[in-house]
Design a protein around this motif. Structure first.
Motif, PDB file in Angstrom:
ATOM      1  N   ASP A  96       0.623  -1.536  -0.111  1.00 59.09           N
ATOM      2  CA  ASP A  96      -0.181  -0.426  -0.123  1.00 59.09           C
ATOM      3  C   ASP A  96       0.478   1.207  -0.033  1.00 59.09           C
ATOM      4  O   ASP A  96       0.663   2.482   0.161  1.00 59.09           O
ATOM      5  CB  ASP A  96      -0.724  -0.606   1.419  1.00 59.09           C
ATOM      6  CG  ASP A  96      -0.519  -0.449   2.255  1.00 59.09           C
ATOM      7  OD1 ASP A  96       1.172  -0.506   2.754  1.00 59.09           O
ATOM      8  OD2 ASP A  96      -1.404  -0.092   3.513  1.00 59.09           O
ATOM      9  N   HIS A  97       2.116   1.100  -0.424  1.00 56.64           N
ATOM     10  CA  HIS A  97       2.813   2.475  -0.184  1.00 56.64           C
ATOM     11  C   HIS A  97       4.279   2.593  -1.177  1.00 56.64           C
ATOM     12  O   HIS A  97       4.657   3.321  -1.025  1.00 56.64           O
ATOM     13  CB  HIS A  97       3.411   2.996   1.141  1.00 56.64           C
ATOM     14  CG  HIS A  97       4.536   1.750   2.224  1.00 56.64           C
ATOM     15  ND1 HIS A  97       3.645   0.924   2.739  1.00 56.64           N
ATOM     16  CD2 HIS A  97       5.543   1.967   2.295  1.00 56.64           C
ATOM     17  CE1 HIS A  97       5.202   0.307   3.159  1.00 56.64           C
ATOM     18  NE2 HIS A  97       5.212   0.522   3.145  1.00 56.64           N
ATOM     19  N   GLU A  98       4.491   1.036  -1.510  1.00 58.97           N
ATOM     20  CA  GLU A  98       5.849   1.001  -2.080  1.00 58.97           C
ATOM     21  C   GLU A  98       6.067  -0.223  -2.940  1.00 58.97           C
ATOM     22  O   GLU A  98       4.888  -1.258  -3.074  1.00 58.97           O
ATOM     23  CB  GLU A  98       7.131   0.674  -1.451  1.00 58.97           C
ATOM     24  CG  GLU A  98       7.480   0.177  -0.184  1.00 58.97           C
ATOM     25  CD  GLU A  98       8.506  -0.073   0.890  1.00 58.97           C
ATOM     26  OE1 GLU A  98       9.270   0.857   0.296  1.00 58.97           O
ATOM     27  OE2 GLU A  98       8.647  -0.768   1.337  1.00 58.97           O
ATOM     28  N   ILE A  99       6.901  -0.683  -4.099  1.00 55.84           N
ATOM     29  CA  ILE A  99       6.997  -1.504  -4.854  1.00 55.84           C
ATOM     30  C   ILE A  99       8.419  -1.494  -4.752  1.00 55.84           C
ATOM     31  O   ILE A  99       9.598  -1.066  -4.787  1.00 55.84           O
ATOM     32  CB  ILE A  99       6.425  -0.651  -6.316  1.00 55.84           C
ATOM     33  CG1 ILE A  99       5.019  -0.281  -6.336  1.00 55.84           C
ATOM     34  CG2 ILE A  99       6.861  -1.685  -7.002  1.00 55.84           C
ATOM     35  CD1 ILE A  99       4.817   0.269  -7.494  1.00 55.84           C
ATOM     36  N   GLN A 138      -5.600   0.108  -1.186  1.00 55.32           N
ATOM     37  CA  GLN A 138      -4.273   0.846  -1.184  1.00 55.32           C
ATOM     38  C   GLN A 138      -3.813   0.320  -2.486  1.00 55.32           C
ATOM     39  O   GLN A 138      -2.910   0.691  -3.548  1.00 55.32           O
ATOM     40  CB  GLN A 138      -3.367   1.489  -0.475  1.00 55.32           C
ATOM     41  CG  GLN A 138      -2.722   2.751  -0.830  1.00 55.32           C
ATOM     42  CD  GLN A 138      -3.567   3.890  -2.063  1.00 55.32           C
ATOM     43  OE1 GLN A 138      -4.558   5.017  -1.741  1.00 55.32           O
ATOM     44  NE2 GLN A 138      -2.043   4.206  -3.155  1.00 55.32           N
ATOM     45  N   THR A 139      -3.101  -0.890  -2.594  1.00 56.37           N
ATOM     46  CA  THR A 139      -2.217  -2.421  -3.095  1.00 56.37           C
ATOM     47  C   THR A 139      -3.066  -1.653  -4.408  1.00 56.37           C
ATOM     48  O   THR A 139      -1.942  -1.630  -4.926  1.00 56.37           O
ATOM     49  CB  THR A 139      -2.627  -3.000  -2.012  1.00 56.37           C
ATOM     50  OG1 THR A 139      -1.507  -3.473  -1.139  1.00 56.37           O
ATOM     51  CG2 THR A 139      -1.441  -4.035  -3.092  1.00 56.37           C
ATOM     52  N   LEU A 140      -4.145  -2.256  -4.567  1.00 56.99           N
ATOM     53  CA  LEU A 140      -4.973  -2.243  -5.484  1.00 56.99           C
ATOM     54  C   LEU A 140      -4.663  -1.078  -6.625  1.00 56.99           C
ATOM     55  O   LEU A 140      -4.143  -1.050  -7.834  1.00 56.99           O
ATOM     56  CB  LEU A 140      -6.033  -2.607  -6.030  1.00 56.99           C
ATOM     57  CG  LEU A 140      -6.674  -3.821  -5.127  1.00 56.99           C
ATOM     58  CD1 LEU A 140      -8.423  -4.236  -5.155  1.00 56.99           C
ATOM     59  CD2 LEU A 140      -5.968  -4.956  -5.835  1.00 56.99           C
ATOM     60  N   SER A 141      -4.366   0.126  -6.372  1.00 54.42           N
ATOM     61  CA  SER A 141      -4.412   1.161  -6.913  1.00 54.42           C
ATOM     62  C   SER A 141      -3.303   1.277  -7.054  1.00 54.42           C
ATOM     63  O   SER A 141      -2.276   1.754  -8.489  1.00 54.42           O
ATOM     64  CB  SER A 141      -4.761   2.558  -5.476  1.00 54.42           C
ATOM     65  OG  SER A 141      -4.182   3.621  -6.560  1.00 54.42           O
ATOM     66  N   ASN A 142      -1.689   1.011  -6.482  1.00 54.03           N
ATOM     67  CA  ASN A 142      -0.333   1.027  -6.549  1.00 54.03           C
ATOM     68  C   ASN A 142      -0.531   0.630  -7.694  1.00 54.03           C
ATOM     69  O   ASN A 142       0.425   0.283  -8.423  1.00 54.03           O
ATOM     70  CB  ASN A 142      -0.278   1.429  -5.293  1.00 54.03           C
ATOM     71  CG  ASN A 142       0.322   2.322  -4.250  1.00 54.03           C
ATOM     72  OD1 ASN A 142      -0.533   3.329  -4.318  1.00 54.03           O
ATOM     73  ND2 ASN A 142       0.722   1.577  -2.732  1.00 54.03           N
ATOM     74  N   THR A 143      -0.720  -0.790  -7.756  1.00 53.47           N
ATOM     75  CA  THR A 143      -0.433  -2.194  -8.405  1.00 53.47           C
ATOM     76  C   THR A 143      -1.222  -0.926 -10.094  1.00 53.47           C
ATOM     77  O   THR A 143      -0.218  -1.605 -11.461  1.00 53.47           O
ATOM     78  CB  THR A 143      -1.158  -3.471  -8.307  1.00 53.47           C
ATOM     79  OG1 THR A 143      -0.618  -3.575  -6.888  1.00 53.47           O
ATOM     80  CG2 THR A 143      -1.211  -4.555  -9.023  1.00 53.47           C
ATOM     81  N   ALA A 144      -2.556  -0.721  -9.871  1.00 53.66           N
ATOM     82  CA  ALA A 144      -2.842  -0.313 -11.358  1.00 53.66           C
ATOM     83  C   ALA A 144      -1.579   0.416 -11.849  1.00 53.66           C
ATOM     84  O   ALA A 144      -1.759   0.864 -13.388  1.00 53.66           O
ATOM     85  CB  ALA A 144      -4.041  -0.420 -10.884  1.00 53.66           C
ATOM     86  N   LYS A 145      -1.601   2.127 -11.484  1.00 56.44           N
ATOM     87  CA  LYS A 145      -0.179   2.439 -11.614  1.00 56.44           C
ATOM     88  C   LYS A 145       0.757   1.524 -12.312  1.00 56.44           C
ATOM     89  O   LYS A 145       1.560   2.390 -13.332  1.00 56.44           O
ATOM     90  CB  LYS A 145       0.110   3.110 -10.500  1.00 56.44           C
ATOM     91  CG  LYS A 145      -1.535   4.077 -10.126  1.00 56.44           C
ATOM     92  CD  LYS A 145      -0.655   4.646  -8.632  1.00 56.44           C
ATOM     93  CE  LYS A 145      -1.754   5.975  -7.904  1.00 56.44           C
ATOM     94  NZ  LYS A 145      -1.245   6.909  -6.784  1.00 56.44           N
TER      95      LYS A 145
END
Length: 227
Positions: A115-118, A159-166
């Motif tokens: 939810d905050h980094e990759i 938020q993890t889904l949102s970050n992955t979509a990005k």
């Protein structure tokens, strides 16, 4: 006695022959222009540092690792997974540590998202063992970028889904891929993965999130080009 052709008839035959040749040339040209173009796939890592506003931390596995077969390939798919680890500490950072330190398995993937980094574990143009389809030609392992999404209890799954979509949107843009090239682990091996996304019926919503992020990214690029 053979009757001689009139001048008018000769002209007519010549014009007809010319028209037949012309139609043949136009037909060949039409077939040539309408041949499906062979897709050219990327074969080099794009060296990404950010997925829009989400940092990508690059920490590649050492080349000696069994998890890194060092097989270079074309990039044809983006393959979505979930870690299926609901532990409170099952973050992207800890999954990165697991890949580096665990010796009991050889499975691997390219990115882990929370939810905050990759975290980026392997160059995108190298094979990783994540899709469960072994060395199938053009399969998920041999030509796919594997992305694991964290499902830890202390994390914000949406938020993890949102970050992955990005991340997926940026990868699509970097490697000239489309939403049709975004697949799930299930597509290659039949395993119900990403498990939570599938069982909660959110796959369509997730793909729509990716398309929104991608369209925003392309619109921003066009805006920058017009300056």
């Amino acid at each position: 006695m053979i009757k001689k052709l009139s001048k008018q008839t000769k002209v007519l035959i010549s014009i007809t022959s010319l028209l037949i040749v012309l139609v043949g040339i136009l037909g060949c040209l039409f077939l040539f222009l309408n041949q499906p173009k062979k897709r050219i796939y990327a074969t080099e890592d794009a060296g990404l540092s950010w997925a829009k506003d989400v940092e990508i931390i690059t920490d590649y596995l050492v080349v000696e690792s069994d998890r890194r077969p060092q097989i270079e390939r074309e990039i044809k798919w983006i393959v979505i997974h979930e870690t299926d680890n609901r532990g409170t500490s099952a973050t992207s950072s800890n999954h990165n540590s697991f890949l580096h330190n665990d010796q009991s398995q050889v499975n691997s993937w390219h990115y882990t998202v929370d939810d905050h980094e990759i975290y980026h574990h392997l160059p995108d143009h190298e094979v990783a063992w994540h899709a469960g389809d072994k060395k199938t030609e053009d399969g998920g392992n041999m030509t796919g970028i594997g992305i694991e999404m964290c499902v830890n209890q202390t994390g914000n799954y949406n938020q993890t889904l949102s970050n992955t979509a990005k991340l997926v949107a940026v990868l699509m843009d970097s490697y000239d891929l489309t939403i049709d090239d975004v697949k799930f682990h299930q597509d290659f091996s039949g395993k119900i993965c990403p498990h939570r996304l599938i069982t909660e019926g959110k796959t369509k919503e997730f793909l729509e999130m990716i398309e929104i992020e991608y369209n925003e990214l392309k619109a921003e690029e066009l805006k920058d080009e017009s300056k």
